[in-house]
Design an enzyme around this catalytic site. Structure first.
Site, short mmCIF file in Angstrom:
data_model
loop_
_atom_site.label_atom_id
_atom_site.label_comp_id
_atom_site.label_asym_id
_atom_site.label_seq_id
_atom_site.Cartn_x
_atom_site.Cartn_y
_atom_site.Cartn_z
N CYS A 207 0.44 -1.39 -0.39
CA CYS A 207 0.03 -0.06 0.20
C CYS A 207 0.66 1.33 0.09
O CYS A 207 2.08 1.00 -0.02
CB CYS A 207 -0.97 0.22 0.98
SG CYS A 207 -2.36 1.38 0.83
N ASP B 201 -3.31 1.94 9.99
CA ASP B 201 -4.63 2.84 10.48
C ASP B 201 -4.99 2.39 11.45
O ASP B 201 -5.04 3.66 12.34
CB ASP B 201 -5.29 2.10 9.13
CG ASP B 201 -5.04 2.16 7.86
OD1 ASP B 201 -4.42 1.74 7.29
OD2 ASP B 201 -5.63 3.51 7.49
#
Lengths: 306, 306, 306, 306, 306, 306
Positions: D129, D198
């Protein structure tokens, strides 16, 4: 005139003959002399002599599957042959011996050829102890023009790794040398582990120099492929019938010469590497899973089970 | 008059002083001499001298967390003290040094006491290399009347296992001695593995003699408890801030004196044992999980982070 | 008149023919045309033609074991036949081809039948990529009245999972669709993983679409059964003799059309799933352990080793 | 005049604001505007307004621990302050906001500095990512003169890996690009895996882009170090009190635009990486074991638990 | 005059006959009576009778591979025989039956002999449930003069472990007795685990008393060798063709007699032990890896696949 | 008038009081009576009485950390209080006792509240033995309207699982009941495992009913989350200082009433579940990693270390 069987068996026991191949050859040659000199009046008597000699050699060292398989082959050929004449039967022994030795040589060549294809350009190969089957494979790969680097363990207590290192340097291969307990330190840069075998069991496990099973565990932990390079005739049919490979324990002096008296020095020569850590056995039949070794033997060398 | 800091630092670099504790003591003593002889006109100047000395010692060996923490403590005590008089500040150094050394001694005693409770009657303890913290613990257990057996690895290349073996025999403990690569062969009969530590990282990993991480992996594979026995001050705060513990690589001659010239001998002195293979760290605070080591340090020795 | 072998081989190289089965059929048909048109004056010349054609096809794609095994069978049948008449030998090729194709069809049917028994009512099946052997099995299970749910991965970079999803929806099966990296997210609700095979190696490993080995690892971690569904003739005898399955690397454009110039896009088409992650191979011989695949082949299709 | 809280919250919900840091900044700025415009007659009323705003933001996205922690800090500062004057309290908000933002910036810098020390010369770093914390660390390492190579996954379904790849190429780093399911194919040549976060849970697990947990599993299988690079304020105190991190499920259109109607497309945005696969969290406090994260938070940011 | 097949089949269904061997013997004897009394006018009619009887027995219990293999042998012998005379064919059944039973006895003897060699002096053997093959092996070892200790699990719900314990005590072996869930507590002192088998599948898995797979997992975790002791004829060829071994679920009353009505008591009689937890199968052919079981059967008992 | 401490301690020893909470309450109440009746002339004498009572209770059962921590709190409160008047000090005991009990109640409530959030709709929860903390959590979840299913093990030898099953049925939850050794058979359908704790060690391990560690291992093998539900005060500070949790061994009659005389029945009441199998401890502080339990205790209940 000395008894060739007794003499050779003693030399084997005293480790004056070493290396699975050399031990097998010595026993085969003694059998040939025995056959040449035999005065047995009948096939039955001759077979009795041969069987006694076989047992003498079996007793000379706890395990030597290659020698044992050679003797199994020789005696079985005589048993099965319809010839009754003892002199002619002695000739059968010569034939069987020659065949065994030439097949062994052929196997080595095939193993080197097959295994060399697994050596990739610029790869790092780790090996433990000294195995002529492994160094034969590496020589072949080098002669084919492949560039690779080798890591040798010193292999305590007898430092066989020094022999491996010297052979590799003579070959012109970049060679690294480490203590046995540094294997895990370097495993993440290793591309392939290759080791020899002293014996292969019916479960698919491999008996080899002490420390081999730890190298295998460490390779497994790092997802590094671990291959055993060996003739199939290292298979020991006795393991089939419940006998553990007896692990020879050698002299404490190999480890510490002037050790304190009360100290208990333990010096097992071999350990057992479980089949689950072995990616494959590189043998004369190709590269096979150790889990099916017994069936491979039944197909290729059914006489070892006789 | 020679410079005590330079002289001692050189002796440390040349390995004339060995063992984490001895190295720390040597550095502390040099700091005391430095303080006794100082002619610094002000606290600021004195601190500059101290800091320079600290840096000299830090540079003397790639890792020596116990020494480094001792120096951290000493300098921090001077910094924080409100005293301005340099002579009186020198006294602070003596106090800090004494305190550090007496706490270290106290820690050893507590560790032996706590750890000895984990030694069960008739158990088999395996240890790698030589650690005075580990042998201290075993002595305590023996003196409490516990019967146990020890397995020592020889610990190539410098054979520190011989020192451990001798100490154990003197203690009257049944002692077995094996090559490093035989650890897996015997692991199934081992009840407990105990090793020392050269350094502990902020992630909870332990730096110790080459081979320790393999012993830990092998213990893990056999579900055998593996404990590290160490003072908390082996914690290295530099690991907190991203510095890998640099692994010292020692002379190839330790491994093979008359090796072929082209051979690359690699001789790392230590390796890293991951926290997940460590059941607990037996330290002066009790037995703790390595995963929380940073928080234990923040609670117990917050000054190491300054 | 164009050369049917050259033309077909080019179409295979350019991926105008895809899918192991289609590639094998195309090569077989080209061999039949070659045989029909041959003007070879003798068996020896005819065999030379056939061998050249075989080599052309072998070179057309790095691995295509099904095609290669088909060609091995055809050429071997001609070689072994005692017939000398070239025209009649051409007929042998037709027979061998027909037999190969009808056996392949029969294998598919058996595999579907055997595998469908493993589909349990109300179970969740995960599959990766598109395999007509796997979807054939699922169709059979559905037609037998079993209710089940399927999870398809999209299978980057070429999205073959979309084909699988469409087939499943047409079948009336509840179908879920996820990105490849979401497999672990859903693995705990999966009851069974089924994948196809591009090739099976002599060690018992399986070569299949990139990502398969990760699905297998994730299934292993969650104790979810993982089966390979494949005809035995995907076995590649070259792996026996040391050749790694060469992993085809495809065009970077499949991954990122307008990528920055300096970017190195790596696009391996397949990966290797180790035998230890495979519960069984569902094949025409039944459900077998991959560890014994070489022996299964020796028993069932000994000609592939010739 | 539009309501700044409602407007910003909607933009957050609609993903018009993205990235943990940007979302936190947007919410903080809305709070500042709210405070500047407030007409609340009393501290109590003002706090009610603030709390309502906080709840609006909390409801705008399932998880955004950084934003939530920012709001927690701001409201807590006002609550604890003894000031009664609303206008002056509004100033407190500005101070708290500034402090939060400047600390965040400071954290980024420290993380890059600490993490860069872990990048070794000539190493291969894999990342999944796009994380600005990870790329910040790599930029720092590059600026320090370190040479390394990067492997980026494309990161389906939204291809954030393309952003990472472009940033790395701009930096002058050799960059490789692969599909997500090829991670295991290359893992044996990877030296270090770095990913962002996250959210971090009280158990020490890390929530990150879908696929991260598989990368971690694959790294673990190959003994490759796997580190999470993240500010501590990604810690989500709600996980402490039993709330699972709700995994956001995003639009199916991201995966397959013109999918068949009956197809169930599942599109979870994140997955959970277990602490046992994480070697360490590289954060502003140094490199810590994820297992002790709750205690680190209690020591460093006790107000998040209020 | 009652129908011997129906009568015996009912007794088998009602568990009035228990133990794989006893069930096989009962079915064989019923077949002999059937053959003795047959009035079938032709071989074809006789075969129809036999096949119907075979199916009746197959339906009497979900799995009983030993019985099924016995019936397979008997019917196959009649089918293949060229004799047309029904009375003479009945004699074939007697021969086949006798042969099956005497081979079974011979197998038991060989297994005991082979397995006893694996019992080491002073070792601790753990076994689960009651298996006459396992206790036969232990008796042989004891009679050979080996000293060992046994740990028996009680084996809920029917406490078969009590039978094992009594047999061991009668043998004069030191016997320990534990609840099933204490196996892991004692595993570190166990040297060898031996269990029987109810069935062996084509993948190499073993079906045995509920709890066996957990014992195997626990042994694996502690690196303790785990062996299955079983006649090869426990191999179930139906597993080859996709049928799961159906796991019999027995009466809830075995678990809790006066349970609350709404309670759902689940009582599976067996579980599946994966081949990867099994070091070897000790059978009449020797000690083999379970991974190759199908090939062993093809070599030794090819008629089970007919 | 009987001695309340002696009387209660005997009842605890004889297991007339059971369950960690009940045992703690009984000891606390005896301390209150002791305090009410005391005739100690001075604080010093009173403390001597209290300490003697504490030691009596400590000796009544090998481990009961909750009771021990209660007594530690009570005695420590008296010690630290500056009050000299014995009567008034007795009041301190009442206060400490009340506080301890009300905090314990509060902890239970918080644990149920926090843990209930982890119960997902339609999930399957497995539990071993009977723990009122676990059933409290499940009751809370049920009252919040969640639908779930429970699997209870019978928990040999004393069948505490029957109590759990009855409580669950009364609650209206679908309840399944299995023998202990069937846990692995069902683990793949379990979504969450919840167990209680008898003690928590400083390393983060959990002591609970025999069999718990096996359930944990089996859950780990299937990637099923495993949580311990427990008040923090089950932490045993003695484990910190090297004492193993002594595992109580109970009467053989619980296992087999009329066993043969020579049989050695081993009946350990508890086993040790390693922290690495525990996803989290659900406690009054939230859900924490067991690896940091010592630091959690130092923060929350520092007095247990006094």
């Amino acid at each position: 005139m000395s008894d060739p069987v007794q003499t050779t068996a003693k030399r084997i026991t005293r480790l004056e003959v070493q290396g699975a191949r050399n031990v097998a050859i010595a026993a085969i040659e003694a059998m040939e002399i025995l056959a040449a000199r035999t005065e047995a009046p009948s096939k039955k008597d001759f077979l009795r002599e041969l069987t006694k000699a076989k047992e003498t050699f079996f007793a000379s060292r706890p395990t030597e599957p290659l020698m044992r398989n050679a003797l199994r082959l020789i005696v079985s050929r005589v048993e099965k042959n319809e010839e009754k004449n003892v002199k002619k039967l002695a000739g059968i022994i010569d034939q069987a011996s020659s065949q065994f030795l030439s097949e062994l040589k052929e196997s080595s060549k095939k193993i080197a050829e097959i295994g060399a294809r697994r050596i990739r350009h610029d790869s790092v190969i780790l090996t433990h102890c000294h195995s002529s089957t492994v160094t034969g494979l590496l020589k072949r790969a080098k002669h084919e023009g492949k560039m690779f680097e080798v890591i040798c363990t010193e292999t305590r207590p007898v430092f066989q790794g020094q022999t491996t290192a010297k052979e590799m340097l003579e070959l012109g291969v970049k060679t690294n040398f480490i203590v046995d307990s540094a294997v895990r330190f370097y495993m993440n840069v290793v591309d392939l582990v290759l080791v020899g075998a002293d014996a292969i069991t019916s479960e698919g496990n491999v008996i080899n120099k002490i420390g081999t099973s730890t190298v295998a565990l460490v390779a497994h932990e790092a997802r590094t492929p671990f291959y055993v390079v060996s003739e199939l005739l290292k298979f020991d049919p006795a393991t089939m019938y419940g006998d553990y490979e007896k692990i020879e324990e050698r002299s404490p002096h190999e480890i510490w010469k002037d050790a304190p008296k009360e100290l208990v020095i333990r010096n097992p020569a071999f350990d057992v590497t479980r089949r689950d850590f072995i990616h494959g056995i590189i043998c004369e039949e190709g590269i096979v899973s150790p889990h099916s070794i017994t069936e491979v033997m039944h197909r290729k060398y059914p006489w070892v089970f006789e």
